[in-house]
Design an enzyme around this catalytic site. Sequence first.
Site, PDB file in Angstrom:
ATOM      1  N   TYR A 153       0.874  -1.175   0.000  1.00  7.17           N
ATOM      2  CA  TYR A 153       0.000   0.000   0.000  1.00  7.17           C
ATOM      3  C   TYR A 153       0.909   1.223   0.000  1.00  7.17           C
ATOM      4  O   TYR A 153       2.067   1.137  -0.411  1.00  7.17           O
ATOM      5  CB  TYR A 153      -0.928  -0.091   1.226  1.00  7.17           C
ATOM      6  CG  TYR A 153      -2.070   0.894   1.246  1.00  7.17           C
ATOM      7  CD1 TYR A 153      -2.850   1.136   0.115  1.00  7.17           C
ATOM      8  CD2 TYR A 153      -2.381   1.580   2.417  1.00  7.17           C
ATOM      9  CE1 TYR A 153      -3.907   2.026   0.148  1.00  7.17           C
ATOM     10  CE2 TYR A 153      -3.447   2.476   2.466  1.00  7.17           C
ATOM     11  CZ  TYR A 153      -4.193   2.695   1.330  1.00  7.17           C
ATOM     12  OH  TYR A 153      -5.243   3.586   1.374  1.00  7.17           O
ATOM     13  N   ARG A 206      -6.264  10.455 -10.658  1.00  4.71           N
ATOM     14  CA  ARG A 206      -5.643  11.142  -9.525  1.00  4.71           C
ATOM     15  C   ARG A 206      -5.089  10.092  -8.560  1.00  4.71           C
ATOM     16  O   ARG A 206      -5.636   9.855  -7.493  1.00  4.71           O
ATOM     17  CB  ARG A 206      -6.665  12.038  -8.810  1.00  4.71           C
ATOM     18  CG  ARG A 206      -6.045  13.025  -7.836  1.00  4.71           C
ATOM     19  CD  ARG A 206      -7.054  13.525  -6.847  1.00  4.71           C
ATOM     20  NE  ARG A 206      -7.637  12.456  -6.052  1.00  4.71           N
ATOM     21  CZ  ARG A 206      -7.059  11.911  -4.992  1.00  4.71           C
ATOM     22  NH1 ARG A 206      -5.860  12.305  -4.618  1.00  4.71           N
ATOM     23  NH2 ARG A 206      -7.658  10.948  -4.317  1.00  4.71           N
ATOM     24  N   LYS A 224      -5.525  -2.201  -2.619  1.00  6.15           N
ATOM     25  CA  LYS A 224      -6.654  -2.015  -1.695  1.00  6.15           C
ATOM     26  C   LYS A 224      -7.342  -3.343  -1.399  1.00  6.15           C
ATOM     27  O   LYS A 224      -7.712  -3.624  -0.255  1.00  6.15           O
ATOM     28  CB  LYS A 224      -7.675  -1.048  -2.308  1.00  6.15           C
ATOM     29  CG  LYS A 224      -7.214   0.391  -2.389  1.00  6.15           C
ATOM     30  CD  LYS A 224      -7.477   1.130  -1.095  1.00  6.15           C
ATOM     31  CE  LYS A 224      -7.107   2.602  -1.224  1.00  6.15           C
ATOM     32  NZ  LYS A 224      -7.442   3.384  -0.042  1.00  6.15           N
ATOM     33  N   GLU A 296     -12.112   4.714  -6.372  1.00  9.81           N
ATOM     34  CA  GLU A 296     -10.768   4.972  -5.861  1.00  9.81           C
ATOM     35  C   GLU A 296      -9.983   5.878  -6.798  1.00  9.81           C
ATOM     36  O   GLU A 296      -9.859   5.589  -7.997  1.00  9.81           O
ATOM     37  CB  GLU A 296     -10.023   3.643  -5.693  1.00  9.81           C
ATOM     38  CG  GLU A 296      -8.817   3.708  -4.807  1.00  9.81           C
ATOM     39  CD  GLU A 296      -9.167   3.984  -3.361  1.00  9.81           C
ATOM     40  OE1 GLU A 296      -8.486   4.832  -2.751  1.00  9.81           O
ATOM     41  OE2 GLU A 296     -10.100   3.349  -2.834  1.00  9.81           O
ATOM     42  N   ASP A 297      -9.487   6.981  -6.276  1.00  9.87           N
ATOM     43  CA  ASP A 297      -8.568   7.876  -6.993  1.00  9.87           C
ATOM     44  C   ASP A 297      -9.148   8.429  -8.292  1.00  9.87           C
ATOM     45  O   ASP A 297      -8.450   8.509  -9.310  1.00  9.87           O
ATOM     46  CB  ASP A 297      -7.230   7.173  -7.242  1.00  9.87           C
ATOM     47  CG  ASP A 297      -6.415   7.058  -5.953  1.00  9.87           C
ATOM     48  OD1 ASP A 297      -6.870   7.581  -4.928  1.00  9.87           O
ATOM     49  OD2 ASP A 297      -5.334   6.440  -5.964  1.00  9.87           O
ATOM     50  N   ASP A 319     -13.538   5.937  -1.173  1.00  8.75           N
ATOM     51  CA  ASP A 319     -12.573   5.888  -0.079  1.00  8.75           C
ATOM     52  C   ASP A 319     -11.864   7.220   0.116  1.00  8.75           C
ATOM     53  O   ASP A 319     -11.544   7.599   1.237  1.00  8.75           O
ATOM     54  CB  ASP A 319     -11.556   4.774  -0.346  1.00  8.75           C
ATOM     55  CG  ASP A 319     -10.692   4.491   0.871  1.00  8.75           C
ATOM     56  OD1 ASP A 319     -11.238   4.460   1.988  1.00  8.75           O
ATOM     57  OD2 ASP A 319      -9.475   4.295   0.710  1.00  8.75           O
ATOM     58  N   ASP A 320     -11.618   7.952  -0.974  1.00  7.92           N
ATOM     59  CA  ASP A 320     -10.927   9.236  -0.865  1.00  7.92           C
ATOM     60  C   ASP A 320     -11.783  10.275  -0.154  1.00  7.92           C
ATOM     61  O   ASP A 320     -11.265  11.113   0.586  1.00  7.92           O
ATOM     62  CB  ASP A 320     -10.541   9.745  -2.262  1.00  7.92           C
ATOM     63  CG  ASP A 320      -9.692   8.740  -3.010  1.00  7.92           C
ATOM     64  OD1 ASP A 320      -8.606   8.418  -2.523  1.00  7.92           O
ATOM     65  OD2 ASP A 320     -10.139   8.249  -4.057  1.00  7.92           O
ATOM     66  N   ASN A 461      -0.483  11.700   0.524  1.00 11.35           N
ATOM     67  CA  ASN A 461       0.336  10.540   0.155  1.00 11.35           C
ATOM     68  C   ASN A 461       0.902  10.732  -1.248  1.00 11.35           C
ATOM     69  O   ASN A 461       0.324  11.451  -2.054  1.00 11.35           O
ATOM     70  CB  ASN A 461      -0.520   9.261   0.184  1.00 11.35           C
ATOM     71  CG  ASN A 461      -0.888   8.848   1.588  1.00 11.35           C
ATOM     72  OD1 ASN A 461      -0.061   8.877   2.481  1.00 11.35           O
ATOM     73  ND2 ASN A 461      -2.147   8.488   1.796  1.00 11.35           N
ATOM     74  N   ASN A 505      -4.299   6.310   8.366  1.00 11.73           N
ATOM     75  CA  ASN A 505      -4.313   5.485   7.161  1.00 11.73           C
ATOM     76  C   ASN A 505      -5.716   4.947   6.917  1.00 11.73           C
ATOM     77  O   ASN A 505      -6.341   4.383   7.818  1.00 11.73           O
ATOM     78  CB  ASN A 505      -3.327   4.325   7.360  1.00 11.73           C
ATOM     79  CG  ASN A 505      -3.016   3.596   6.082  1.00 11.73           C
ATOM     80  OD1 ASN A 505      -3.889   3.388   5.243  1.00 11.73           O
ATOM     81  ND2 ASN A 505      -1.764   3.183   5.927  1.00 11.73           N
TER      82      ASN A 505
END
Length: 605
Positions: A153, A206, A224, A296-297, A319-320, A461, A505
């Site tokens: 991760y 992203r 993930k 995600e992202d 999740d972001d 991150n 985290n």
Amino acid sequence: MMSLMRNHRLKLLIEKSKRGIMGSKSVLDEMKGSNGVAGGVQDMYGEDFATEDQHVTPWSFSVASGHSLLRDPRHNKGLSFTEKERDAHYLRGLLPPVVLSQELQEKKFLASLRQYQVPLHKYVAMMDLQERNEKLFYKLLIDHVEELLPLVYTPVVGEACQKYGSIFKRPQGLFISLKDKGKILGILKNWPEKSIQVIVVTDGERILGLGDLGCQGMGIPVGKLSLYTALGGVRPSACLPITLDVGTNNEKLLNDEFYIGLKQKRATGDEYAEFVEEFMCAVKQNYGEKILVQFEDFANHNAFELLEKYRKTHLVFNDDIQGTASVVLAGLIASLKLLGGSLADHTFLFLGAGEAGTGIAELIALEMSNKTNAPVEETRKKIWLVDSKGLVVSSRKESLQHFKQPWAHDHEPVSTLLEAVQAIKPTVLIGTSGKGQTFTKEVVEAMSSLNTKPLILALSNPTSQSECTAEEAYTWSQGRAIFASGSPFDPVEYDGATFVPGQANNAYIFPGFGLGLIMCGAIRVHNDMLLAASEALASQVTDEHFGKGLIYPPFTNIRKISAHIATKVALKAYELGLASRLPQPKDLFKFAESCMYSPVYRNYR
């Protein structure tokens, strides 16, 4: 008649087992599948049947022996196959004569892994292990989570995504590109596992703080979902990583002859929306109402729109936005033991007003609203945001993106973070900017002059993008800061004392959160479930942890923590009438633990 058929099938399976051609599934597995044992039953090897809705038909079973068994990562045990198993499954001569226990295999691999000096080489070694011996991979990750989590991760996964094209060897998930429009349902059917419970999907625009990595963003869903299994106990066969390749605006990738994705500019507007709509409809058609889709992202402009659009029709989670918010809120709730007061007594200043920053801010406002019974419009006034143009204030409202507008409070314009700290006088400083070294010495010193114990969260991150390092936070605050970051930092020695930085985290939250949704058969995600997850995580911080300055518990006990989070999330789903698995288990915590995957080797007949 059905009883006769069942007895005949049992005899057939036993006979096949004796003849050594039932290598990949035991008789027990086959009969459980065909008889439809579900609803939270766990077999003796720890496999999860809690949400098994599709059952193995009488003629559908896997046959693996000999060379094919050794190439099957789910059932391969390498040198742990016993003498009896080697004879029964035609492995004699295909392996060296020694028989090693799983524990000894674990020790051997770890010793080999520690010889690598380059973190990316360790990442590749771990991925290779996952592709040849799944149970050993997860056993290692569970038993040595604090050492190996940074490899699979953040931060190493960031570098892995940047170089994903060169390290790609075999498919770990599905790549669905614009060329596949009109065929997405068929592509989903190409995936060999049918009982999928959770999908992690990205479009690669992203990736962490690294920007647009296009198709190479696949490293994020893969990583993930490894954590969904290791930390949350969701079985590997129920997890599906997906990358939606809609092109990339990264010129370096477009000009790279070895780039593995579509070499075209990113799709936007109706073309993009129609593509994602087909994907979401196909997912629901193929896997049903209870499939969890984790975004995600995605870039800000798409992340908010997709979450808002599909949260009413699908079981979706970003999740972001939501996972980050929940884990940060947990740290804030826990930190009150060190800071004193309630959340409503504090003032929060964010550097960064994107999906992470506004998501965290909204969840803090909701928690304060729940605790004080004040309207959320009022509690938002305790939270201030700084973006690239300065403090978000009401005079800028007309030019702000819609997700920033609720945070545009009455105040004169302020252009820099330092000026914002001096003007707002926050007790908590939170960084979600994606830009490193933005919490300067002057900013940290200003926070320290305003607060006895300034709470500083540098959340961006990977490590290179963190707003400041742990050493900088402790040194510039003269050892008074309470610090947590998104990526891990080593303990810091300052003025004769040792400070242990916390890590905010997302891996604390999303594995347990997902398990909670799955085990109760939730059909939608509600904000109250996120609050429940935050409070569950905060409750796991002990006085011993506080004594070290920690506001998060260590990862060493993460599966127990995930079970607690899953319990509270499922309980809230039942309270809200959003759970479909009825009746509700009497002891949700024990039920959560019983649903968790175990990587211990099976005994084959």
